[in-house]
Design a protein around this motif. Structure first.
Motif, PDB file in Angstrom:
ATOM      1  N   LEU A   1       0.819  -1.218   0.000  1.00  0.00           N
ATOM      2  CA  LEU A   1       0.000   0.000   0.000  1.00  0.00           C
ATOM      3  C   LEU A   1       0.849   1.263   0.000  1.00  0.00           C
ATOM      4  O   LEU A   1       0.503   2.244  -0.654  1.00  0.00           O
ATOM      5  N   SER A   2       1.985   1.239   0.674  1.00  0.00           N
ATOM      6  CA  SER A   2       2.841   2.428   0.692  1.00  0.00           C
ATOM      7  C   SER A   2       3.432   2.720  -0.691  1.00  0.00           C
ATOM      8  O   SER A   2       3.810   3.850  -0.988  1.00  0.00           O
ATOM      9  N   GLU A   3       3.502   1.705  -1.553  1.00  0.00           N
ATOM     10  CA  GLU A   3       3.999   1.874  -2.920  1.00  0.00           C
ATOM     11  C   GLU A   3       2.893   2.338  -3.874  1.00  0.00           C
ATOM     12  O   GLU A   3       3.174   2.827  -4.962  1.00  0.00           O
ATOM     13  N   CYS A   4       1.653   2.149  -3.477  1.00  0.00           N
ATOM     14  CA  CYS A   4       0.499   2.475  -4.322  1.00  0.00           C
ATOM     15  C   CYS A   4       0.453   3.983  -4.581  1.00  0.00           C
ATOM     16  O   CYS A   4       0.592   4.787  -3.664  1.00  0.00           O
ATOM     17  N   PHE A   5       0.254   4.348  -5.848  1.00  0.00           N
ATOM     18  CA  PHE A   5       0.156   5.758  -6.216  1.00  0.00           C
ATOM     19  C   PHE A   5      -1.199   6.358  -5.872  1.00  0.00           C
ATOM     20  O   PHE A   5      -1.409   7.550  -6.012  1.00  0.00           O
ATOM     21  N   LYS A   6      -2.158   5.510  -5.468  1.00  0.00           N
ATOM     22  CA  LYS A   6      -3.516   5.941  -5.113  1.00  0.00           C
ATOM     23  C   LYS A   6      -4.202   6.660  -6.276  1.00  0.00           C
ATOM     24  O   LYS A   6      -4.998   7.556  -6.104  1.00  0.00           O
ATOM     25  N   CYS A   7      -3.851   6.211  -7.477  1.00  0.00           N
ATOM     26  CA  CYS A   7      -4.395   6.817  -8.690  1.00  0.00           C
ATOM     27  C   CYS A   7      -5.777   6.266  -9.041  1.00  0.00           C
ATOM     28  O   CYS A   7      -6.493   6.855  -9.841  1.00  0.00           O
ATOM     29  N   LEU A   8      -6.129   5.117  -8.462  1.00  0.00           N
ATOM     30  CA  LEU A   8      -7.401   4.434  -8.695  1.00  0.00           C
ATOM     31  C   LEU A   8      -7.568   3.944 -10.133  1.00  0.00           C
ATOM     32  O   LEU A   8      -8.664   3.638 -10.572  1.00  0.00           O
ATOM     33  N   LYS A   9      -6.461   3.864 -10.866  1.00  0.00           N
ATOM     34  CA  LYS A   9      -6.512   3.330 -12.225  1.00  0.00           C
ATOM     35  C   LYS A   9      -7.072   1.912 -12.220  1.00  0.00           C
ATOM     36  O   LYS A   9      -7.858   1.545 -13.088  1.00  0.00           O
ATOM     37  N   CYS A  10      -6.676   1.111 -11.237  1.00  0.00           N
ATOM     38  CA  CYS A  10      -7.144  -0.276 -11.158  1.00  0.00           C
ATOM     39  C   CYS A  10      -8.658  -0.327 -10.961  1.00  0.00           C
ATOM     40  O   CYS A  10      -9.344  -1.147 -11.576  1.00  0.00           O
ATOM     41  N   PHE A  11      -9.171   0.547 -10.139  1.00  0.00           N
ATOM     42  CA  PHE A  11     -10.602   0.608  -9.850  1.00  0.00           C
ATOM     43  C   PHE A  11     -11.409   0.872 -11.114  1.00  0.00           C
ATOM     44  O   PHE A  11     -12.397   0.211 -11.390  1.00  0.00           O
ATOM     45  N   LYS A  12     -10.944   1.801 -11.926  1.00  0.00           N
ATOM     46  CA  LYS A  12     -11.713   2.139 -13.125  1.00  0.00           C
ATOM     47  C   LYS A  12     -11.382   1.254 -14.321  1.00  0.00           C
ATOM     48  O   LYS A  12     -12.118   1.234 -15.291  1.00  0.00           O
TER      49      LYS A  12
END
Length: 85
Positions: A62-73
């Motif tokens: 999670l600390s590496e995650c860019f939190k871009c939410l690309k995966c979600f969409k």
């Protein structure tokens, strides 16, 4: 939105705590494992106690995650769900 009319581009309220994969929606297409789906390759295949495969988000990443939410969409079955608190 299943028609793509709404696009999430950031989280304005709350903190991203990870992602869950809805087993009812996930058909194990493994799109989330392909290069460039997740910039940090934070999704993986695991096996349960019966040997059945499932997709999981690497919580330790999670600390590496860019939190871009690309995966979600980008999930073709809308199975990736952000956990926001």
């Amino acid at each position: 939105c299943e028609h793509g009319a709404i696009e999430v581009i950031s989280i304005e309220e709350g903190t991203l705590k990870g992602f869950t994969i809805d087993p009812e929606k996930c058909d194990l297409c493994k799109t989330c494992l392909k290069e460039n789906f997740c910039f940090q390759q934070l999704f993986e295949v695991k096996k349960d106690s019966d040997g059945k495969e499932y997709i999981s988000f690497r919580k330790d990443g999670l600390s590496e995650c860019f939190k871009c939410l690309k995966c979600f969409k980008s999930c073709p079955t809308n199975a990736i769900i952000p956990k926001i608190e």
